[in-house]
Design a protein around this motif. Structure first.
Motif, PDB file in Angstrom:
ATOM      1  N   PHE A  19      85.422  28.494  21.288  1.00 23.62           N
ATOM      2  CA  PHE A  19      84.127  28.530  21.968  1.00 23.62           C
ATOM      3  C   PHE A  19      82.998  28.307  20.968  1.00 23.62           C
ATOM      4  CE2 PHE A  19      80.789  31.202  24.255  1.00 23.62           C
ATOM      5  CZ  PHE A  19      80.480  30.193  25.165  1.00 23.62           C
ATOM      6  N   MET A  20      83.133  28.888  19.788  1.00 27.08           N
ATOM      7  CA  MET A  20      82.146  28.678  18.732  1.00 27.08           C
ATOM      8  C   MET A  20      82.061  27.196  18.380  1.00 27.08           C
ATOM      9  SD  MET A  20      79.979  30.102  16.650  1.00 27.08           S
ATOM     10  CE  MET A  20      79.175  29.909  15.052  1.00 27.08           C
ATOM     11  N   SER A  21      83.206  26.548  18.293  1.00 25.11           N
ATOM     12  CA  SER A  21      83.239  25.130  17.960  1.00 25.11           C
ATOM     13  C   SER A  21      82.486  24.304  19.006  1.00 25.11           C
ATOM     14  CB  SER A  21      84.695  24.660  17.857  1.00 25.11           C
ATOM     15  OG  SER A  21      84.763  23.272  17.695  1.00 25.11           O
ATOM     16  N   ARG A  22      82.696  24.634  20.283  1.00 25.96           N
ATOM     17  CA  ARG A  22      82.038  23.872  21.354  1.00 25.96           C
ATOM     18  C   ARG A  22      80.520  24.121  21.354  1.00 25.96           C
ATOM     19  NH1 ARG A  22      84.918  23.703  27.040  1.00 25.96           N
ATOM     20  NH2 ARG A  22      84.308  21.520  26.927  1.00 25.96           N
ATOM     21  N   LEU A  23      80.123  25.366  21.132  1.00 29.04           N
ATOM     22  CA  LEU A  23      78.689  25.662  21.072  1.00 29.04           C
ATOM     23  C   LEU A  23      78.027  24.927  19.907  1.00 29.04           C
ATOM     24  CD1 LEU A  23      78.361  29.485  21.858  1.00 29.04           C
ATOM     25  CD2 LEU A  23      77.695  27.574  23.296  1.00 29.04           C
ATOM     26  N   LEU A  24      78.719  24.851  18.779  1.00 32.47           N
ATOM     27  CA  LEU A  24      78.178  24.125  17.628  1.00 32.47           C
ATOM     28  C   LEU A  24      78.001  22.649  17.945  1.00 32.47           C
ATOM     29  CD1 LEU A  24      80.169  25.771  14.682  1.00 32.47           C
ATOM     30  CD2 LEU A  24      77.700  25.942  15.094  1.00 32.47           C
ATOM     31  N   SER A  29      75.432  20.717  15.450  1.00 32.64           N
ATOM     32  CA  SER A  29      75.821  21.092  14.083  1.00 32.64           C
ATOM     33  C   SER A  29      76.610  19.962  13.423  1.00 32.64           C
ATOM     34  CB  SER A  29      76.652  22.377  14.133  1.00 32.64           C
ATOM     35  OG  SER A  29      76.984  22.814  12.842  1.00 32.64           O
ATOM     36  N   ASP A  30      76.798  20.056  12.119  1.00 32.76           N
ATOM     37  CA  ASP A  30      77.535  19.006  11.414  1.00 32.76           C
ATOM     38  C   ASP A  30      79.030  19.108  11.716  1.00 32.76           C
ATOM     39  OD1 ASP A  30      79.034  20.445   9.004  1.00 32.76           O
ATOM     40  OD2 ASP A  30      77.042  21.338   9.160  1.00 32.76           O
ATOM     41  N   ARG A  31      79.709  17.982  11.596  1.00 28.38           N
ATOM     42  CA  ARG A  31      81.123  17.884  11.952  1.00 28.38           C
ATOM     43  C   ARG A  31      81.996  18.800  11.105  1.00 28.38           C
ATOM     44  NH1 ARG A  31      82.340  16.982  16.555  1.00 28.38           N
ATOM     45  NH2 ARG A  31      84.468  16.771  15.792  1.00 28.38           N
ATOM     46  N   TYR A  32      81.573  19.066   9.872  1.00 20.06           N
ATOM     47  CA  TYR A  32      82.389  19.911   9.003  1.00 20.06           C
ATOM     48  C   TYR A  32      82.506  21.316   9.589  1.00 20.06           C
ATOM     49  CZ  TYR A  32      84.005  22.609   5.017  1.00 20.06           C
ATOM     50  OH  TYR A  32      84.722  23.458   4.217  1.00 20.06           O
ATOM     51  N   ARG A  33      81.372  21.884   9.997  1.00 18.80           N
ATOM     52  CA  ARG A  33      81.389  23.234  10.565  1.00 18.80           C
ATOM     53  C   ARG A  33      82.191  23.270  11.865  1.00 18.80           C
ATOM     54  NH1 ARG A  33      76.305  26.315  11.774  1.00 18.80           N
ATOM     55  NH2 ARG A  33      77.766  28.063  11.734  1.00 18.80           N
ATOM     56  N   ILE A  34      81.962  22.278  12.707  1.00 20.90           N
ATOM     57  CA  ILE A  34      82.687  22.214  13.987  1.00 20.90           C
ATOM     58  C   ILE A  34      84.185  22.138  13.725  1.00 20.90           C
ATOM     59  CG2 ILE A  34      83.088  20.806  16.050  1.00 20.90           C
ATOM     60  CD1 ILE A  34      80.106  19.870  15.723  1.00 20.90           C
ATOM     61  N   ASN A  86      77.450  35.400  18.801  1.00 26.81           N
ATOM     62  CA  ASN A  86      76.489  36.044  19.696  1.00 26.81           C
ATOM     63  C   ASN A  86      75.090  35.465  19.507  1.00 26.81           C
ATOM     64  OD1 ASN A  86      78.595  37.673  20.541  1.00 26.81           O
ATOM     65  ND2 ASN A  86      78.065  39.357  19.155  1.00 26.81           N
ATOM     66  N   ASP A  87      74.707  35.225  18.252  1.00 20.62           N
ATOM     67  CA  ASP A  87      73.389  34.638  17.970  1.00 20.62           C
ATOM     68  C   ASP A  87      73.286  33.229  18.534  1.00 20.62           C
ATOM     69  OD1 ASP A  87      72.707  36.945  16.651  1.00 20.62           O
ATOM     70  OD2 ASP A  87      73.061  36.139  14.633  1.00 20.62           O
ATOM     71  N   LEU A  88      74.373  32.457  18.389  1.00 17.03           N
ATOM     72  CA  LEU A  88      74.362  31.085  18.871  1.00 17.03           C
ATOM     73  C   LEU A  88      74.305  31.049  20.407  1.00 17.03           C
ATOM     74  CD1 LEU A  88      74.425  28.150  17.968  1.00 17.03           C
ATOM     75  CD2 LEU A  88      76.924  28.235  18.023  1.00 17.03           C
ATOM     76  N   GLN A  89      74.982  32.002  21.047  1.00 18.43           N
ATOM     77  CA  GLN A  89      74.927  32.069  22.503  1.00 18.43           C
ATOM     78  C   GLN A  89      73.522  32.376  22.998  1.00 18.43           C
ATOM     79  OE1 GLN A  89      78.736  34.640  22.870  1.00 18.43           O
ATOM     80  NE2 GLN A  89      78.527  33.677  24.863  1.00 18.43           N
ATOM     81  N   THR A  90      72.753  33.082  22.192  1.00 17.92           N
ATOM     82  CA  THR A  90      71.359  33.349  22.539  1.00 17.92           C
ATOM     83  C   THR A  90      70.535  32.076  22.455  1.00 17.92           C
ATOM     84  OG1 THR A  90      71.543  35.599  21.684  1.00 17.92           O
ATOM     85  CG2 THR A  90      69.328  34.727  21.961  1.00 17.92           C
ATOM     86  N   ALA A  91      70.836  31.239  21.460  1.00 16.09           N
ATOM     87  CA  ALA A  91      70.075  29.998  21.256  1.00 16.09           C
ATOM     88  C   ALA A  91      70.523  28.875  22.187  1.00 16.09           C
ATOM     89  CB  ALA A  91      70.222  29.548  19.799  1.00 16.09           C
ATOM     90  N   VAL A  92      71.820  28.854  22.522  1.00 17.48           N
ATOM     91  CA  VAL A  92      72.377  27.806  23.389  1.00 17.48           C
ATOM     92  C   VAL A  92      72.852  28.463  24.683  1.00 17.48           C
ATOM     93  CG1 VAL A  92      74.128  26.014  23.632  1.00 17.48           C
ATOM     94  CG2 VAL A  92      73.127  26.470  21.391  1.00 17.48           C
ATOM     95  N   PRO A  93      72.238  28.145  25.815  1.00 16.31           N
ATOM     96  CA  PRO A  93      72.654  28.761  27.078  1.00 16.31           C
ATOM     97  C   PRO A  93      74.134  28.551  27.350  1.00 16.31           C
ATOM     98  CG  PRO A  93      70.625  27.517  27.368  1.00 16.31           C
ATOM     99  CD  PRO A  93      71.130  27.204  25.988  1.00 16.31           C
ATOM    100  N   GLY A  94      74.835  29.631  27.718  1.00 18.48           N
ATOM    101  CA  GLY A  94      76.272  29.534  27.975  1.00 18.48           C
ATOM    102  C   GLY A  94      76.607  28.569  29.093  1.00 18.48           C
ATOM    103  N   SER A  95      75.679  28.408  30.048  1.00 16.59           N
ATOM    104  CA  SER A  95      75.937  27.497  31.169  1.00 16.59           C
ATOM    105  C   SER A  95      76.075  26.057  30.711  1.00 16.59           C
ATOM    106  CB  SER A  95      74.796  27.595  32.193  1.00 16.59           C
ATOM    107  OG  SER A  95      73.544  27.277  31.576  1.00 16.59           O
ATOM    108  N   LEU A  96      75.512  25.728  29.535  1.00 16.89           N
ATOM    109  CA  LEU A  96      75.613  24.361  29.020  1.00 16.89           C
ATOM    110  C   LEU A  96      77.061  23.977  28.737  1.00 16.89           C
ATOM    111  CD1 LEU A  96      72.616  24.036  26.537  1.00 16.89           C
ATOM    112  CD2 LEU A  96      72.951  22.752  28.649  1.00 16.89           C
TER     113      LEU A  96
END
Length: 561
Positions: A19-24, A29-34, A86-96
């Motif tokens: 899920f973190m990968s998809r949110l990134l 985000s850059d491909r390395y992190r994903i 959790n921080d990323l979910q705040t910045a990127v709506p989960g519905s996306l």
């Protein structure tokens, strides 16, 4: 987040990292992190021991897991999630993230729609399509907008029917609630349909006794008649029909269907002076009822061979049963190998050793390793072949060095003929350019079949059940050309694909085209999906001689040559 006291499993950790990968991806985000989170998720899923019990030092010894992600895994083990997610979910709506299930909407597209048009939900996306705002975006256009419109329509239809895997999960959840006197699953599920709507069940026993079982009312039971009950499990509808043991045969027959088949069978009964319904066969003149404990007794009474459930679609099976001339359908035990599997060399989550061990466990003679050409260089493919030879020395199940080679948008293949000539088996598949018109896309596949090194056309319609409709391809032309070139068509056994549909399998068989059953396995557990491929083959009237992986290893290699 996990509830306190619940043990965190490897699947829980895998889902959080994925899920973190998809949110990134959505966040740009850059491909390395994903890629780092994707790799870590794959590694956790493959580990035979629970990661929740490992400390950070032990976790960092696992290839693909660095110090940072090891710490985050420890957070998941303790709390069910981790702070950065959790921080990323705040910045990127989960519905996306849910919008990534719409065909035509990838992470880059979704980011543009979100940032430029404020799209956050399916409804937002639908309004943007209806207002023709998507086509106005740079690089999008009318075709892209129409593709997204079709994707929304497909997503909204998703809830109408279940995949077979989803239906199996519902039945597993319902097992404790179902009548204890014995029951059989009927309807489209029993006939082997690719997707299932309402689940039909025939139960032996009394409805009133069932309704008075402790806890049943709380599980969504609603009465329909004296002999029927509707049970809701995981938002799915199960229709339970109660019957006596002596009427079970006709009850199961009628509950299994299909409607066209039952109409044709009813006409046969009528010619013999009987009326067919789920209670039995009633004499048309006197009303006297003939009851049957099994379906076999019903067919025998009408002077027919027993028709397998997969054939009951009113396609001539009744006439053949009257002549006792039904085909001897292929059975799972006749499958000698799997012709489509992926490893960690491309997008799989299993090693060559894992694949060979899975083949040994299933009693297979062979499994074809068919990693994607788009993810492997010719040099990597050559190294894989050397490693396959090493692995084969240790196992009864022999791995075949193959490839799932890309049929590019211009019709060319992902590898040169020189590379393809060194492989044991070649599957050619379409994975890009789905928006091309029917003639262009069809000609791509026809051209691939003309290559002497291509043995099989993979998942011929490209569909993903409930997520992506078939691309525009003329399967009548494809089948005709396959007959001319001697190319096999794949029956992709993944429950998410089940591609080809049975009507085209039937058509291919009639034209003398060979079929190849493959699980498209990316994980060890997916090899068991072969049963779905055999189910489709049976619905397409296939015998063992129609399926190339009923051949011995030597027979398969001889067929290929």
């Amino acid at each position: 987040m996990e509830s306190p006291g619940k043990q965190v499993t490897n699947r829980d950790v895998t889902e959080r990292l994925a899920f973190m990968s998809r949110l990134l991806e959505v966040a740009g985000s850059d491909r390395y992190r994903i890629g780092a989170y994707e790799r870590a998720a794959r590694q956790v899923e493959r580990l035979p021991l629970p990661v929740a019990g490992l400390d950070e030092e032990e976790l960092t010894r696992v290839p693909g897991i660095g110090v940072k992600i090891a710490g985050q895994i420890r957070e998941i083990a303790a709390t069910g999630s981790f702070r950065e997610l959790n921080d990323l979910q705040t910045a990127v709506p989960g519905s996306l993230v849910e919008l990534l299930d719409v065909a035509g909407v990838g992470p880059r597209t979704l980011r543009v729609l979100w940032k430029r048009l404020g799209v956050r939900t399916v409804e937002d996306l639908a309004q943007a399509v209806e207002g023709h705002r998507i086509r106005a975006l740079p690089g999008f256009g009318v075709k892209k907008e129409e593709m997204i419109k079709r994707g929304i329509r497909q997503l909204r239809r998703k809830s109408d029917r279940m995949t077979r895997q989803q239906a199996e999960a519902v039945l597993a959840s319902a097992r404790a609630l179902l009548p204890r006197g014995g029951y059989a699953v009927a309807g489209s599920y029993r006939r082997g349909s690719s997707t299932v709507g309402r689940i039909e069940i025939v139960a032996i026993g009394d409805r009133s006794t069932f309704l008075h079982r402790p806890g049943t009312a709380a599980d969504g039971v609603a009465g329909e008649s004296a002999e029927e009950t509707v049970l809701f499990v995981n938002d799915a509808e199960l229709n339970i029909r109660f019957t006596d043991p002596e009427r079970c045969g006709t009850a199961l027959l009628c509950a299994t269907g299909s409607r066209g088949f039952l109409d044709r069978l009813g006409a046969v009964a009528q010619k013999q002076g009987y009326r067919l319904d789920r209670n039995g066969l009633a004499d048309s003149a006197t009303g006297k009822l003939q009851t049957f404990e099994s379906e076999e007794e019903v067919f025998a009474f009408l002077g027919m061979a027993t028709i397998p459930p997969e054939l009951r679609e009113n396609r001539g099976e009744v006439e053949l049963a009257l002549q006792h001339a039904l085909p001897d359908l292929v059975d799972l035990h006749e499958i000698r190998g799997d012709l489509h599997a992926h490893t960690t060399s491309s997008d799989g989550r299993q090693s060559l050793e894992d694949v060979a061990e899975a083949g040994d466990a299933r009693g297979y003679e062979y499994i074809a390793v068919t990693d994607h050409s788009s993810r492997m260089s010719p040099d990597a493919l050559a190294k894989q072949r050397v490693e396959i030879e090493r692995v084969n020395r240790r196992h009864v199940c022999q791995l075949l060095a193959g490839s799932e080679v890309e049929i590019k948008s211009d019709g060319k293949l992902g590898y040169s003929n020189k590379v393809l000539a060194d492989l044991d088996l070649v599957i050619a598949s379409v994975h890009t350019g789905f928006s091309q018109d029917q003639d262009t896309l069809t000609r791509r596949v026809l051209t691939a079949m003309e290559n002497d090194h291509v043995d099989i056309i993979g998942h011929p319609t490209g569909r993903l059940l409930g997520r992506r409709p078939p691309y525009a391809i003329d399967l009548v032309r494809v089948v005709a050309h396959a007959a001319e070139t001697g190319t096999a068509l794949e029956i992709n056994a993944s429950p998410h694909r089940l591609d080809l549909e049975d009507i085209y399998i039937w058509h291919a068989k009639k034209k003398g085209v060979k079929l190849a059953a493959g699980t498209d396995a990316h994980r060890i557990g997916e090899f068991s999906n072969m049963r779905y491929g055999v189910m489709l083959a049976r619905r397409g009237w296939c015998t063992a001689s129609d399926i190339i992986n009923t051949l011995s290893l030597s027979g398969l290699l001889e067929w290929r040559s």
